[in-house]
Design a protein around this motif. Structure first.
Motif, PDB file in Angstrom:
ATOM      1  N   GLY A 129      -1.203 -33.089   7.191  1.00 18.35           N
ATOM      2  CA  GLY A 129      -1.118 -34.104   8.037  1.00 18.35           C
ATOM      3  C   GLY A 129      -0.305 -35.376   7.716  1.00 18.35           C
ATOM      4  O   GLY A 129       0.242 -35.701   8.763  1.00 18.35           O
ATOM      5  N   ALA A 130      -0.528 -35.804   6.637  1.00 20.76           N
ATOM      6  CA  ALA A 130       0.450 -36.812   6.106  1.00 20.76           C
ATOM      7  C   ALA A 130       1.838 -36.591   6.197  1.00 20.76           C
ATOM      8  O   ALA A 130       2.596 -37.367   6.355  1.00 20.76           O
ATOM      9  N   LEU A 131       2.312 -35.461   5.948  1.00 23.52           N
ATOM     10  CA  LEU A 131       3.612 -34.948   5.752  1.00 23.52           C
ATOM     11  C   LEU A 131       4.379 -34.517   7.054  1.00 23.52           C
ATOM     12  O   LEU A 131       5.349 -34.184   7.304  1.00 23.52           O
ATOM     13  N   ALA A 132       3.280 -34.580   7.991  1.00 22.84           N
ATOM     14  CA  ALA A 132       3.795 -34.060   9.640  1.00 22.84           C
ATOM     15  C   ALA A 132       4.382 -34.846  10.360  1.00 22.84           C
ATOM     16  O   ALA A 132       4.216 -36.029  10.206  1.00 22.84           O
ATOM     17  N   ASP A 133       5.167 -34.503  11.112  1.00 19.72           N
ATOM     18  CA  ASP A 133       5.874 -35.412  12.120  1.00 19.72           C
ATOM     19  C   ASP A 133       4.871 -35.373  13.225  1.00 19.72           C
ATOM     20  O   ASP A 133       4.380 -34.675  13.899  1.00 19.72           O
ATOM     21  N   GLY A 134       4.651 -36.977  13.430  1.00 18.03           N
ATOM     22  CA  GLY A 134       3.599 -37.277  14.601  1.00 18.03           C
ATOM     23  C   GLY A 134       2.178 -37.550  13.831  1.00 18.03           C
ATOM     24  O   GLY A 134       1.911 -37.703  12.671  1.00 18.03           O
ATOM     25  N   SER A 156      -1.793 -36.186  13.317  1.00 17.87           N
ATOM     26  CA  SER A 156      -2.491 -35.048  13.180  1.00 17.87           C
ATOM     27  C   SER A 156      -4.045 -35.471  13.166  1.00 17.87           C
ATOM     28  O   SER A 156      -4.492 -36.410  12.503  1.00 17.87           O
ATOM     29  N   THR A 157      -4.743 -34.747  13.663  1.00 17.51           N
ATOM     30  CA  THR A 157      -6.347 -34.804  13.544  1.00 17.51           C
ATOM     31  C   THR A 157      -7.044 -33.618  12.845  1.00 17.51           C
ATOM     32  O   THR A 157      -6.779 -32.731  13.164  1.00 17.51           O
ATOM     33  N   MET A 209      -3.624 -43.866   1.732  1.00 18.97           N
ATOM     34  CA  MET A 209      -3.530 -45.201   2.071  1.00 18.97           C
ATOM     35  C   MET A 209      -2.808 -46.079   1.117  1.00 18.97           C
ATOM     36  O   MET A 209      -2.063 -46.666   1.562  1.00 18.97           O
ATOM     37  N   GLU A 210      -3.037 -45.853  -0.006  1.00 19.89           N
ATOM     38  CA  GLU A 210      -2.131 -46.613  -0.951  1.00 19.89           C
ATOM     39  C   GLU A 210      -0.729 -46.244  -0.731  1.00 19.89           C
ATOM     40  O   GLU A 210       0.054 -46.894  -1.231  1.00 19.89           O
ATOM     41  N   ILE A 211      -0.392 -44.963  -0.645  1.00 23.90           N
ATOM     42  CA  ILE A 211       0.890 -44.802  -0.455  1.00 23.90           C
ATOM     43  C   ILE A 211       1.548 -45.369   0.413  1.00 23.90           C
ATOM     44  O   ILE A 211       2.727 -45.463   0.539  1.00 23.90           O
ATOM     45  N   GLY A 212       0.886 -45.561   1.668  1.00 29.94           N
ATOM     46  CA  GLY A 212       1.311 -46.359   2.901  1.00 29.94           C
ATOM     47  C   GLY A 212       0.938 -45.474   4.138  1.00 29.94           C
ATOM     48  O   GLY A 212       1.567 -45.993   5.217  1.00 29.94           O
ATOM     49  N   TYR A 213       0.209 -44.295   4.203  1.00 29.74           N
ATOM     50  CA  TYR A 213       0.001 -43.599   5.466  1.00 29.74           C
ATOM     51  C   TYR A 213      -1.286 -44.370   6.139  1.00 29.74           C
ATOM     52  O   TYR A 213      -2.002 -44.896   5.398  1.00 29.74           O
ATOM     53  N   ILE A 214      -1.096 -44.334   7.324  1.00 27.31           N
ATOM     54  CA  ILE A 214      -2.100 -44.766   8.310  1.00 27.31           C
ATOM     55  C   ILE A 214      -3.194 -43.540   8.515  1.00 27.31           C
ATOM     56  O   ILE A 214      -2.900 -42.710   9.018  1.00 27.31           O
ATOM     57  N   VAL A 215      -4.351 -43.796   7.844  1.00 27.93           N
ATOM     58  CA  VAL A 215      -5.820 -42.776   8.039  1.00 27.93           C
ATOM     59  C   VAL A 215      -6.636 -43.589   8.695  1.00 27.93           C
ATOM     60  O   VAL A 215      -7.241 -44.764   8.364  1.00 27.93           O
ATOM     61  N   THR A 273      -7.949 -38.849  11.364  1.00 29.30           N
ATOM     62  CA  THR A 273      -6.563 -38.971  11.892  1.00 29.30           C
ATOM     63  C   THR A 273      -5.611 -39.671  11.064  1.00 29.30           C
ATOM     64  O   THR A 273      -5.829 -40.634  10.568  1.00 29.30           O
ATOM     65  N   ILE A 274      -4.404 -38.706  11.157  1.00 26.90           N
ATOM     66  CA  ILE A 274      -3.353 -39.335  10.217  1.00 26.90           C
ATOM     67  C   ILE A 274      -2.184 -39.542  10.624  1.00 26.90           C
ATOM     68  O   ILE A 274      -1.624 -38.700  11.400  1.00 26.90           O
ATOM     69  N   GLU A 275      -1.210 -40.700  10.592  1.00 27.67           N
ATOM     70  CA  GLU A 275       0.040 -40.811  11.040  1.00 27.67           C
ATOM     71  C   GLU A 275       1.078 -40.155  10.020  1.00 27.67           C
ATOM     72  O   GLU A 275       1.000 -40.493   9.043  1.00 27.67           O
ATOM     73  N   GLY A 276       2.142 -39.650  10.419  1.00 20.46           N
ATOM     74  CA  GLY A 276       2.726 -38.739   9.508  1.00 20.46           C
ATOM     75  C   GLY A 276       3.813 -39.548   8.952  1.00 20.46           C
ATOM     76  O   GLY A 276       4.604 -39.184   8.052  1.00 20.46           O
ATOM     77  N   LYS A 277       4.103 -40.873   9.170  1.00 24.37           N
ATOM     78  CA  LYS A 277       5.065 -41.686   8.433  1.00 24.37           C
ATOM     79  C   LYS A 277       4.554 -42.842   7.889  1.00 24.37           C
ATOM     80  O   LYS A 277       4.083 -43.662   8.506  1.00 24.37           O
TER      81      LYS A 277
END
Length: 434
Positions: free
Chosen positions: A39-44, A46-47, A65-71, A81-85
């Motif tokens: 989900g973290a690596l996906a485009d868009g 994901s839930t 989240m430490e890496i910078g993903y919005i979770v 839910t995870i934002e892919g960028k």
């Protein structure tokens, strides 16, 4: 938890015989963490539904989240839910992977392929667990690690790495853990190059690798299996955003199946069926060989324990080794020797699990012959005593089955089960009262 003293003890009451057990278990840890990563690596966006919330999965989410993903986390509804960028940093980012083997291996491969600088730290327990084969394979590709203390152990720095080739071929030994292979396959789409992995060593246990490749396909990335020991991920593939449902944890379900097996009871774990992708489903077949009646109905798999003793057997468990402790815990209730082999690698997990099993069974009055890759366990009368759990969640949960089947056995440090199944002992207490 009942009968504890400052969260350090659980005194097992004797479980009634011929009792119906109908329970739900949390989502699979293995599937949860794989889904979080993809989900973290996906485009868009994901839930992920049916998420397991435990020490391990929380560490995994925190690391993302430490890496910078919005979770976005909704524990009440078991949804993430995870934002892919991810947001990017020009400076070195600190990431903590705790004691979670999946987080330690999966996150390390992800960071190695991500092109940024990272400092990765773990718990003391994780520092003692195998990482070297994965780190060697990544180094062979050109990734640079700077080890702060001991070579091939946490903590370490990861220098920025950019793939400068069209393809990479690398040898990888998974004798210590198949998670090394899953880690590299799952993160391969980040690499933007063909990645071919040739397995060395002797271990042929790949049930968790199958989960990885199946889920990758569901998220939109194909893995080619060239031959039995060669895998390839082609460049240019991306994961797609998804709404993904996590299966119930078969590893957790097996404790309740085992409890039915030794109490002539009937256990149904909701929504666990034989079409599960998880390797631990093989434990149900072991119970059938030992004399249990097995069926798969609308509600879930049903295990009915025999009226008499379980049957002894000789079993190789390399491909579902998390159930070694569960089988060992019910072995004293058999009519013959339970011989377990093919699990040498579990000596390097949360504890030396072979030595831990042998030590605690002997403490309980059971004869055990220890081998490098397993053990022979003899039937016998259990002597009530305290069971050390070695800060190992599976030791606590498995030996609790033995404890409640016999009664008056004390499980030390029961709260360590929060690593994968936070309310396990609460469920045991509830089943006693129903």
């Amino acid at each position: 938890m009942a009968d504890q003293n400052v969260k350090t003890r659980y005194k097992c009451k004797k479980f009634p015989r011929e009792k119906d057990i109908i329970v739900e278990v949390p989502g699979s840890k293995s599937i949860t963490n794989r889904a979080l990563l993809m989900g973290a690596l996906a485009d868009g966006k994901s839930t992920i539904k049916g998420v397991l919330f435990s020490d391990d999965s929380r560490v995994f989410m925190s690391a993302l989240m430490e890496i910078g993903y919005i979770v976005e986390i909704d524990e009440d509804n078991h949804t993430v839910t995870i934002e892919g960028k991810p947001t990017r940093s020009s400076e070195e980012v600190n990431v903590y992977v705790g004691s979670a083997g999946t987080a330690a291996r999966f996150i390390t491969a992800l960071l190695a392929f991500s092109g940024n600088a990272y400092y990765v730290e773990s718990s003391e327990q994780m520092r003692k667990r195998p990482m070297k084969a994965l780190l060697l394979a990544l180094e062979d590709m050109g990734v640079e690690f700077v080890y702060e203390k001991n070579e091939y152990e946490f903590p370490f720095h990861i220098r920025p790495f950019r793939a400068d080739k069209e393809s990479y071929e690398v040898d990888l030994n998974i004798d210590a853990s198949s998670q090394f292979l899953s880690a590299m396959l799952l993160s391969a789409p980040v690499l933007n190059a063909d990645l071919t992995i040739r397995l060395t060593g002797e271990r042929d246990a790949k049930s968790y690798v199958y989960i990885s490749t199946k889920m990758m396909k569901e998220f939109g990335a194909e893995v080619e299996q060239i031959d039995e020991n060669t895998y390839r991920v082609r460049k240019g593939q991306r994961y797609r955003e998804m709404v993904y449902q996590v299966e119930p944890d078969v590893s957790a379900a097996c404790y309740f199946y085992a409890l039915a097996a030794v109490t002539a009871g009937r256990a149904v774990v909701k929504n666990v069926h034989f079409d599960s992708t998880q390797g631990d489903i093989k434990f149900v077949n072991v119970l059938e060989k030992m004399g249990c009646e097995i069926s798969d109905g609308e509600l879930g798999i049903e295990v009915k324990g025999p009226e008499g003793k379980l049957k002894g057997l000789d079993i190789r468990m390399s491909d579902f080794s998390d159930q070694t402790m569960t089988l060992a815990a019910i072995a004293p209730f058999s009519d013959g020797v339970i011989s377990i082999s093919g699990v040498e690698h579990i000596r390097r997990q949360e504890s030396d699990r072979i030595n831990a099993i042998v030590s605690e069974l002997r403490r309980l009055g059971i004869k055990v012959d220890e081998r490098e890759d397993g053990m022979d366990i003899y039937p016998g009368e259990i002597v009530p005593t305290e069971v050390e759990t070695y800060d190992d969640h599976r030791m606590a949960m498995a030996f609790a089955v033995l404890g409640v089947a016999r009664g008056d056995v004390v499980i030390l440090n029961p709260e360590c089960c929060s690593k994968t199944f936070e309310n396990y002992f609460e469920i045991l207490d509830c089943l006693m009262k129903i």
